[in-house]
Design a protein around this motif. Structure first.
Motif, PDB file in Angstrom:
ATOM      1  N   LEU A 156      44.172  24.253  31.418  1.00 44.63           N
ATOM      2  CA  LEU A 156      43.936  25.521  32.112  1.00 44.63           C
ATOM      3  C   LEU A 156      45.128  25.959  32.956  1.00 44.63           C
ATOM      4  CD1 LEU A 156      40.179  25.118  33.132  1.00 44.63           C
ATOM      5  CD2 LEU A 156      41.137  26.643  31.392  1.00 44.63           C
TER       6      LEU A 156
ATOM      7  N   VAL B 122      36.353  30.112  30.039  1.00 45.08           N
ATOM      8  CA  VAL B 122      37.299  30.546  31.073  1.00 45.08           C
ATOM      9  C   VAL B 122      38.188  31.661  30.525  1.00 45.08           C
ATOM     10  CG1 VAL B 122      39.136  29.837  32.636  1.00 45.08           C
ATOM     11  CG2 VAL B 122      37.272  28.243  32.107  1.00 45.08           C
ATOM     12  N   CYS B 123      38.704  31.454  29.307  1.00 50.36           N
ATOM     13  CA  CYS B 123      39.560  32.468  28.675  1.00 50.36           C
ATOM     14  C   CYS B 123      38.787  33.748  28.389  1.00 50.36           C
ATOM     15  CB  CYS B 123      40.155  31.911  27.381  1.00 50.36           C
ATOM     16  SG  CYS B 123      41.282  30.539  27.628  1.00 50.36           S
TER      17      CYS B 123
ATOM     18  N   VAL C 152      46.366  29.144  31.517  1.00 51.52           N
ATOM     19  CA  VAL C 152      45.463  30.292  31.472  1.00 51.52           C
ATOM     20  C   VAL C 152      45.635  31.172  32.706  1.00 51.52           C
ATOM     21  CG1 VAL C 152      43.044  31.022  31.354  1.00 51.52           C
ATOM     22  CG2 VAL C 152      43.823  29.030  30.051  1.00 51.52           C
TER      23      VAL C 152
ATOM     24  N   LYS D  65      41.357  20.407  32.643  1.00 51.49           N
ATOM     25  CA  LYS D  65      42.029  20.846  33.866  1.00 51.49           C
ATOM     26  C   LYS D  65      43.507  21.119  33.600  1.00 51.49           C
ATOM     27  CE  LYS D  65      43.180  19.402  38.581  1.00 51.49           C
ATOM     28  NZ  LYS D  65      42.976  18.404  39.657  1.00 51.49           N
TER      29      LYS D  65
ATOM     30  N   GLY E 254      36.741  24.629  28.404  1.00 54.99           N
ATOM     31  CA  GLY E 254      37.680  25.640  28.886  1.00 54.99           C
ATOM     32  C   GLY E 254      37.545  26.969  28.174  1.00 54.99           C
TER      33      GLY E 254
ATOM     34  N   ILE F  77      43.958  31.097  36.788  1.00 53.72           N
ATOM     35  CA  ILE F  77      43.252  29.873  37.173  1.00 53.72           C
ATOM     36  C   ILE F  77      44.130  29.043  38.113  1.00 53.72           C
ATOM     37  CG2 ILE F  77      42.133  27.763  36.362  1.00 53.72           C
ATOM     38  CD1 ILE F  77      40.760  30.451  35.606  1.00 53.72           C
TER      39      ILE F  77
ATOM     40  N   VAL G 118      40.815  24.030  39.869  1.00 59.75           N
ATOM     41  CA  VAL G 118      39.974  23.367  38.872  1.00 59.75           C
ATOM     42  C   VAL G 118      39.468  22.063  39.491  1.00 59.75           C
ATOM     43  CG1 VAL G 118      39.813  22.421  36.551  1.00 59.75           C
ATOM     44  CG2 VAL G 118      41.361  24.341  37.005  1.00 59.75           C
TER      45      VAL G 118
END
Length: 473
Positions: A414, A389-390, A417, A411, A386, A420, A423
């Motif tokens: 996230l 992703v950030c 976050v 998943k 993950g 998002i 996922v």
């Protein structure tokens, strides 16, 4: 109603049933918070059981955030009617562990047994969210003689803050360790550490997670002490996310400084790619009223303009009369503001590009720009942790993001976050760009997320094969 800003809801007496949790999920709850300052383990087990059932019924999933109580300083037990104190009089705060004795005058028990060691003459002590202010005159053994500066009524177990002193109490208490053990057993995704002072507090908690073989649980540092403001950058680097806990923070530092510090916390979190949660009195009036005030709506909107990742509702959803409407109101605010941000880019000037970028940051930034320029349907991120992703979402892409990961835990995490929504779980190994393109095209078609001839940008960073590529479905 699609939105990118996330909503954390505290579950409690108003929302502990399957039906009410279902309503919160429909309203937009992304993360369920369990506040371990209140409630027994049996009660928490009931909430977790009902949360699981509600998720199964709605087909939605959430992350679980365990909020540890931490070393909150409180008064001891006092008479039910309280102890009135008047401006100018002397009271004694006692750390000797003895119960209140009406024959001993206004000697007020304090639960923290070392307070007399941590404060000194002239220090200010704020009680009951700062409504009662006293100043230390002298300390004799375990007795702290204080002059009352603001009149009021002292009541049992009210909070105590020391904005001019440095409290040395351990950041993780025996209660916290027991609560953490319970949380880990029940598969929490995040743990929030209260009253953080320095990065070492976060590191100590991480050691506990590793010792218990739960290093995958992510740590949210609650910024609510004046020491934490001074050590903000180090704390942010050591943690996985930050919470602007405006309640105690607004007592520890002057109230007018809170919005300034909030903006700085969001800025640092965004630079590092760490989610930032804005908490306390988000929609406070909705604990009793069915509609938020204009000021509350503006406060929430401003935080979104400043790029906050998430909001946390506390009493609004745990004990309030209108939990569903509170969550729904935040979702509406986020949707409206985000729509305008996309249409009017000048509303949110971007400060992340004023300095040189690391190689990884440059890759992430270019993926965002590329997706925008070619009008890609999605940015697709392949990740096991993950983390990338950030690093991409901090650039606030307008292109929707799809994440593909082999892990259910990632998943769930996230859900906190920004940006998002989709996922997908896939355990297939990828050894080349061609394999990635084949897998992703197949998954997106299967989930009916993309159509033939649409373009996507694929990002694979921090794994064995690093690449950015474009594919036409």
């Amino acid at each position: 109603m699609k939105r990118k800003t996330k909503i954390v809801c505290t579950l409690g007496p108003s929302t502990d049933s399957v039906t009410e949790i279902e309503r919160l999920l429909e309203a937009g709850m992304n993360v369920a918070r369990l506040n371990f300052s209140h409630g027994s383990y049996e009660y928490m087990e009931k909430i977790l059981k009902n949360l699981k059932e509600a998720c199964l019924k709605t087909g939605k999933s959430v992350a679980i955030l365990q909020d540890l109580q931490g070393p909150k300083i409180r008064l001891g037990k006092l008479p039910e009617k309280g102890i009135p104190v008047k401006r100018g009089e002397i009271i004694i705060l006692s750390t000797d562990g003895k119960s209140f004795n009406p024959l001993a005058g206004k000697m007020i028990p304090v639960q923290y047994r070392s307070l007399h060691k941590d404060v000194k003459s002239k220090d200010l002590i704020l009680i009951d969210d700062g409504y009662i202010e006293v100043q230390v005159q002298k300390i004799v053994e375990r007795k702290i003689y204080c002059k009352v500066k603001t009149s009021g009524v002292l009541k049992s177990h009210k909070g105590v803050n020391c904005p001019t002193a440095s409290i040395k109490a351990a950041s993780i208490t025996a209660k916290d360790l027991a609560d953490l053990k319970f949380g880990l057993k029940n598969e929490i995704d995040y743990v929030a550490l209260s009253f953080v002072r320095k990065a070492e507090d976060i590191e100590n908690l991480r050691k506990k997670l590793i010792e218990n073989n739960h290093q995958h649980v992510q740590i949210i540092a609650k910024i609510e002490r004046h020491e934490a403001v001074k050590n903000l950058k180090e704390i942010a680097k050591a943690s996985d996310g930050l919470m602007v806990a405006r309640g105690d923070l607004g007592i520890e530092i002057p109230a007018e400084q809170v919005p300034i510090v909030q903006k700085e916390i969001v800025r640092i979190g965004r630079i590092l790619g760490k989610p930032v949660i804005i908490a306390t009195q988000i929609l406070e009036s909705m604990i009793q009223n069915s509609k938020a005030t204009r000021a509350e709506i503006s406060d929430a909107a401003t935080a979104i303009f400043e790029h906050a990742d998430a909001f946390m509702l506390s009493g609004e959803t745990s004990t309030g009369r209108y939990p569903f409407k509170a969550a729904q109101t935040l979702a509406k605010v986020a949707h409206a503001v985000e729509k305008e941000i996309q249409n009017r880019i000048y509303l949110t000037p971007n400060y992340l590009f004023n300095s040189s970028l690391s190689t990884q940051d440059a890759i992430c930034y270019n993926a965002v720009i590329l997706a925008d320029k070619i009008k890609a349907r999605f940015i697709v991120i392949l990740t096991k942790t993950g983390y990338p992703v950030c690093q991409i979402t901090k650039y606030r892409p307008h292109t929707p993001i799809v994440v593909i990961t082999p892990h259910e835990l990632v998943k769930r995490q996230l859900h906190l976050v920004w940006g998002i929504e989709d996922v997908l779980i896939s355990g297939e190994k990828i050894s080349s760009e061609d394999e990635a393109a084949r897998l992703i095209s197949s998954l997106l078609k299967k989930k009916k997320l993309a159509k033939t001839d649409q373009k996507i940008v694929i990002v694979n960073i921090g794994q064995r094969h690093n690449f950015i590529t474009t594919v036409k479905i």
